[in-house]
Design a protein around this motif. Structure first.
Motif, PDB file in Angstrom:
ATOM      1  N   MET A 180       0.782  -1.182  -0.415  1.00  0.00           N
ATOM      2  CA  MET A 180      -0.388  -0.111   0.261  1.00  0.00           C
ATOM      3  C   MET A 180       0.930   1.148  -0.369  1.00  0.00           C
ATOM      4  SD  MET A 180      -3.496  -1.563   0.011  1.00  0.00           S
ATOM      5  CE  MET A 180      -3.953   0.133   1.322  1.00  0.00           C
ATOM      6  N   LEU A 181       2.092   1.336   1.086  1.00  0.00           N
ATOM      7  CA  LEU A 181       2.819   2.297   1.286  1.00  0.00           C
ATOM      8  C   LEU A 181       3.958   2.745  -0.858  1.00  0.00           C
ATOM      9  CD1 LEU A 181       4.875   2.313   4.205  1.00  0.00           C
ATOM     10  CD2 LEU A 181       3.058   3.988   3.746  1.00  0.00           C
ATOM     11  N   SER A 182       4.094   1.605  -1.817  1.00  0.00           N
ATOM     12  CA  SER A 182       4.527   1.734  -2.589  1.00  0.00           C
ATOM     13  C   SER A 182       2.904   1.876  -3.444  1.00  0.00           C
ATOM     14  CB  SER A 182       4.862   0.338  -2.926  1.00  0.00           C
ATOM     15  OG  SER A 182       3.741  -0.554  -3.550  1.00  0.00           O
ATOM     16  N   TYR A 183       2.442   1.866  -3.571  1.00  0.00           N
ATOM     17  CA  TYR A 183       1.196   2.143  -4.320  1.00  0.00           C
ATOM     18  C   TYR A 183       1.034   3.854  -4.503  1.00  0.00           C
ATOM     19  CZ  TYR A 183      -2.548   1.221  -7.247  1.00  0.00           C
ATOM     20  OH  TYR A 183      -4.242   0.692  -8.226  1.00  0.00           O
ATOM     21  N   ASP A 184       0.475   3.869  -6.181  1.00  0.00           N
ATOM     22  CA  ASP A 184       0.340   6.355  -6.008  1.00  0.00           C
ATOM     23  C   ASP A 184      -0.877   6.114  -5.627  1.00  0.00           C
ATOM     24  OD1 ASP A 184       1.162   8.715  -5.947  1.00  0.00           O
ATOM     25  OD2 ASP A 184       2.000   8.495  -8.091  1.00  0.00           O
ATOM     26  N   PHE A 185      -1.306   5.664  -4.404  1.00  0.00           N
ATOM     27  CA  PHE A 185      -2.640   6.449  -3.773  1.00  0.00           C
ATOM     28  C   PHE A 185      -3.057   8.239  -4.298  1.00  0.00           C
ATOM     29  CE2 PHE A 185      -2.590   2.139  -1.744  1.00  0.00           C
ATOM     30  CZ  PHE A 185      -4.026   2.156  -1.946  1.00  0.00           C
ATOM     31  N   TYR A 186      -1.511   8.605  -4.060  1.00  0.00           N
ATOM     32  CA  TYR A 186      -2.061  10.310  -4.152  1.00  0.00           C
ATOM     33  C   TYR A 186      -2.262  10.506  -4.966  1.00  0.00           C
ATOM     34  CZ  TYR A 186      -0.827  15.172  -3.639  1.00  0.00           C
ATOM     35  OH  TYR A 186      -0.856  16.089  -3.208  1.00  0.00           O
ATOM     36  N   TYR A 187      -1.298   9.993  -6.380  1.00  0.00           N
ATOM     37  CA  TYR A 187      -1.914  10.949  -7.348  1.00  0.00           C
ATOM     38  C   TYR A 187      -3.280  10.089  -8.130  1.00  0.00           C
ATOM     39  CZ  TYR A 187      -0.862  11.005 -12.279  1.00  0.00           C
ATOM     40  OH  TYR A 187      -1.000  11.340 -13.670  1.00  0.00           O
ATOM     41  N   ARG A 188      -3.020   9.316  -8.175  1.00  0.00           N
ATOM     42  CA  ARG A 188      -4.743   8.634  -8.898  1.00  0.00           C
ATOM     43  C   ARG A 188      -6.041   9.017  -7.902  1.00  0.00           C
ATOM     44  NH1 ARG A 188      -4.601   4.355 -12.112  1.00  0.00           N
ATOM     45  NH2 ARG A 188      -1.912   4.146 -13.041  1.00  0.00           N
ATOM     46  N   TYR A 189      -5.884   9.513  -6.769  1.00  0.00           N
ATOM     47  CA  TYR A 189      -7.160   9.313  -5.880  1.00  0.00           C
ATOM     48  C   TYR A 189      -7.296  10.323  -4.600  1.00  0.00           C
ATOM     49  CZ  TYR A 189      -7.211   4.778  -8.152  1.00  0.00           C
ATOM     50  OH  TYR A 189      -6.930   3.627  -8.640  1.00  0.00           O
ATOM     51  N   GLY A 190      -5.411  10.970  -4.345  1.00  0.00           N
ATOM     52  CA  GLY A 190      -5.858  12.230  -3.415  1.00  0.00           C
ATOM     53  C   GLY A 190      -5.367  11.488  -2.196  1.00  0.00           C
ATOM     54  N   LEU A 191      -5.343  10.556  -1.934  1.00  0.00           N
ATOM     55  CA  LEU A 191      -5.060   9.894  -0.672  1.00  0.00           C
ATOM     56  C   LEU A 191      -3.749  10.055  -0.530  1.00  0.00           C
ATOM     57  CD1 LEU A 191      -6.668   8.307   1.908  1.00  0.00           C
ATOM     58  CD2 LEU A 191      -5.045   5.923   0.775  1.00  0.00           C
ATOM     59  N   ASN A 192      -3.141  10.907   0.863  1.00  0.00           N
ATOM     60  CA  ASN A 192      -2.200  10.983   0.600  1.00  0.00           C
ATOM     61  C   ASN A 192      -1.148  10.574   2.594  1.00  0.00           C
ATOM     62  OD1 ASN A 192       0.509  12.817   1.084  1.00  0.00           O
ATOM     63  ND2 ASN A 192      -0.313  14.034   2.201  1.00  0.00           N
ATOM     64  N   ILE A 193      -0.996   8.410   1.873  1.00  0.00           N
ATOM     65  CA  ILE A 193       0.004   8.459   3.498  1.00  0.00           C
ATOM     66  C   ILE A 193       0.880   8.950   3.979  1.00  0.00           C
ATOM     67  CG2 ILE A 193       0.091   6.327   4.549  1.00  0.00           C
ATOM     68  CD1 ILE A 193      -1.205   5.158   2.153  1.00  0.00           C
ATOM     69  N   VAL A 194       0.455   9.859   5.197  1.00  0.00           N
ATOM     70  CA  VAL A 194       1.539  10.586   5.834  1.00  0.00           C
ATOM     71  C   VAL A 194       2.849   9.315   6.387  1.00  0.00           C
ATOM     72  CG1 VAL A 194       1.788  12.549   6.949  1.00  0.00           C
ATOM     73  CG2 VAL A 194       0.063  12.347   6.381  1.00  0.00           C
ATOM     74  N   SER A 195       2.151   8.693   7.333  1.00  0.00           N
ATOM     75  CA  SER A 195       2.765   7.790   8.224  1.00  0.00           C
ATOM     76  C   SER A 195       2.841   6.765   7.939  1.00  0.00           C
ATOM     77  CB  SER A 195       3.257   8.571   9.140  1.00  0.00           C
ATOM     78  OG  SER A 195       3.598   9.958   9.295  1.00  0.00           O
ATOM     79  N   GLY A 196       3.379   5.674   8.282  1.00  0.00           N
ATOM     80  CA  GLY A 196       2.950   4.305   8.471  1.00  0.00           C
ATOM     81  C   GLY A 196       3.904   3.710  10.212  1.00  0.00           C
ATOM     82  N   PHE A 197       2.494   3.296  10.520  1.00  0.00           N
ATOM     83  CA  PHE A 197       2.708   2.479  12.027  1.00  0.00           C
ATOM     84  C   PHE A 197       2.380   1.241  11.993  1.00  0.00           C
ATOM     85  CE2 PHE A 197       1.102   7.028  11.969  1.00  0.00           C
ATOM     86  CZ  PHE A 197       1.573   7.846  13.065  1.00  0.00           C
ATOM     87  N   ASP A 198       3.883   0.759  12.836  1.00  0.00           N
ATOM     88  CA  ASP A 198       3.869  -0.866  13.841  1.00  0.00           C
ATOM     89  C   ASP A 198       4.732  -0.339  14.842  1.00  0.00           C
ATOM     90  OD1 ASP A 198       4.166  -3.301  11.276  1.00  0.00           O
ATOM     91  OD2 ASP A 198       5.046  -3.635  13.324  1.00  0.00           O
ATOM     92  N   ILE A 199       4.776  -2.132  15.377  1.00  0.00           N
ATOM     93  CA  ILE A 199       5.640  -1.885  16.686  1.00  0.00           C
ATOM     94  C   ILE A 199       7.088  -2.367  16.421  1.00  0.00           C
ATOM     95  CG2 ILE A 199       3.103  -2.176  17.920  1.00  0.00           C
ATOM     96  CD1 ILE A 199       3.449  -5.586  17.158  1.00  0.00           C
ATOM     97  N   ASP A 200       7.345  -2.734  15.329  1.00  0.00           N
ATOM     98  CA  ASP A 200       8.336  -3.651  15.554  1.00  0.00           C
ATOM     99  C   ASP A 200       9.499  -2.957  14.910  1.00  0.00           C
ATOM    100  OD1 ASP A 200      10.610  -5.198  14.446  1.00  0.00           O
ATOM    101  OD2 ASP A 200       9.456  -5.719  12.275  1.00  0.00           O
TER     102      ASP A 200
END
Lengths: 216, 216
Positions: A101-121
Motif C-alpha cells: 500500500m505504501l508503494s502504491y501511488d494513491f496520492y496521484y490517482r485518488y488524492g489519498l496522501n499516506i503521511v506515515s506508516g505505524f508498526d510495533i516492529d
C-alpha cells in the motif's frame, strides 16, 4: 465545501464511477478528448442506460452529438468521490500488504496522501518506505490529533485490527479503510469501509460455481 | 457438484456473507458454538431482518432458541462461496502487491491455492516466495492448460493488465481477479471480478464528504 453530485448515490454507482475513471484516464493518455455514455457502456460491457444514469449522478452536463469532454468528466467524477483534493491518512501495520500500500501511488490517482506508516516492529520504526516514515504505533494518537488526519488504513493482521481501530478512533480519525479480515467496533460517527480481499473473491468464486452448475 | 445456496444471490448479500464468516471464525476461536441472527446483526451493526435474509440464502436450517451452530453456519457460508474445496490460481505480476498476495494465506481462509506467480523480471524468475515459485510469463499459457487452472489473479501495473488477461484467457482460465486499475476485455464466457482498491476507497471518501457536507 458542499458535496458535489446528487446525494444518496448508490454503492454500485460509486463502484462503477471508479471503472469509468480508469477508462477515461486511459483514453486521455491515448489523446481522446470526447466520449458518449453509450461508448463508455460498450467499452466496459455495461448497460447504456445504467451508465447514463450513473453519470447523471455526477451532475455533469453532456453536449449534443459529442457527448462529454473527457477532462470534464474525469473532474466531475473526482469531485463526486472527493478525489480532487488531497486527504491525509495514516496506515497501521507495515507487513507485506502495508508495504504494498505504501508503494502504491494513491496520492496521484485518488488524492489519498499516506503521511506515515505505524508498526510495533522495532526493526521497522524509524525507517522510510517510498519516502514515508514508519513510526512507533505509540505515537499515533498524539500525532493524528496534531496533524488533523481524518483517514486511517488498517493493514495489520486480524488479531490486532481492533486495537488499531481503537487507536485511530482515539486519535480523532473519522474514516477507517479496513483491510484486515475482522469486523471492527467503532463509535457511530466513525465510518468503516471494509476492503477485505475476501469480498471480491466471494463474488468471483460464487459466479464461477454458478456457471459450472448451470453448464452441467 | 450442484451449487449450494439459492441462485441469484445479490452482490451485497455475498459481500456480507464474508463479514459473517470473519465474525464466526473469530467467535469459534473464542470457543463460542451457537449464535442467532439477531446476535450477528448486533455484533456487526446491521439490520436483523437483513442478516436473517442473507443467511436464508445459504439454505441452512436454524434451531429454535439456540439459533445456528457456529461450525455449521461457517460450513454453509463456505459452501455458498465455493470456499470449501481448494481452487488453483495463477498470479501475474510479482511487484509489491503481488508479493503481498503471495504471502497472504488465501488457501487456509478461502480455499484459493496460488500455484505459481508469473513475472517478466529475470531477477524474480526461478525464485520462491512463501514456497510459491515465480515463473517466466512465457510459460503461463502452456502451464495453465496442463494444470487445468481456472483462476488468474492480475496484480501487474495497469499498462500490462490487458496483456496479462489475454495470456490467462489463452491458457483457458475461466475467472480473473483483477487488481490492476484497468478495465479488461475478455470473451463473454470469462468472468472478471474487479478488486481494485479504488472501489472501496470511493465508498469511504464519498461517505466522508457527505458527512462533512451534512454537518456544515
Amino acid at each position: 465545501m458542499p458535496v458535489k453530485g446528487k446525494k444518496g448515490m448508490p454503492e454500485p454507482t460509486l463502484r462503477r464511477l471508479t471503472h469509468y475513471l480508469h477508462l477515461l484516464t486511459h483514453l486521455r493518455k491515448k489523446g481522446i478528448t470526447g466520449i458518449s455514455s453509450p461508448k463508455i457502456a460498450k467499452e466496459l460491457n455495461l448497460d447504456a442506460t445504467q451508465v447514463k444514469k450513473d453519470i447523471q449522478y455526477t451532475e455533469i452536463v453532456g453536449r449534443p452529438k459529442t457527448g462529454f469532454d473527457v477532462d470534464e468528466l474525469i473532474d466531475s467524477i473526482k469531485l463526486c468521490l472527493d478525489w480532487n483534493t488531497h486527504q491525509d491518512a495514516f496506515l497501521i501495520g507495515v507487513g507485506n500488504l502495508g508495504k504494498a500500500m505504501l508503494s502504491y501511488d494513491f496520492y496521484y490517482r485518488y488524492g489519498l496522501n499516506i503521511v506515515s506508516g505505524f508498526d510495533i516492529d522495532e526493526q521497522l520504526i524509524g525507517t522510510y518506505m517510498h519516502n514515508i516514515e514508519i513510526l512507533n504505533v505509540d505515537t499515533l494518537v498524539d500525532l493524528a490529533g496534531k496533524l488533523n488526519v481524518e483517514i486511517g488504513v488498517i493493514t495489520c493482521p486480524a488479531s490486532s485490527a481492533q486495537a488499531a481501530a481503537d487507536l485511530l478512533v482515539a486519535g480523532g480519525i473519522k474514516g477507517i479503510w479496513n483491510f484486515a479480515p475482522r469486523n471492527l467496533k467503532v463509535p457511530d460517527d466513525v465510518i468503516v469501509e471494509n476492503a477485505q480481499f475476501s469480498q471480491s473473491l466471494a463474488l468471483l468464486t460464487r459466479r464461477l460455481s454458478e456457471k459450472r452448475g448451470s453448464s452441467e
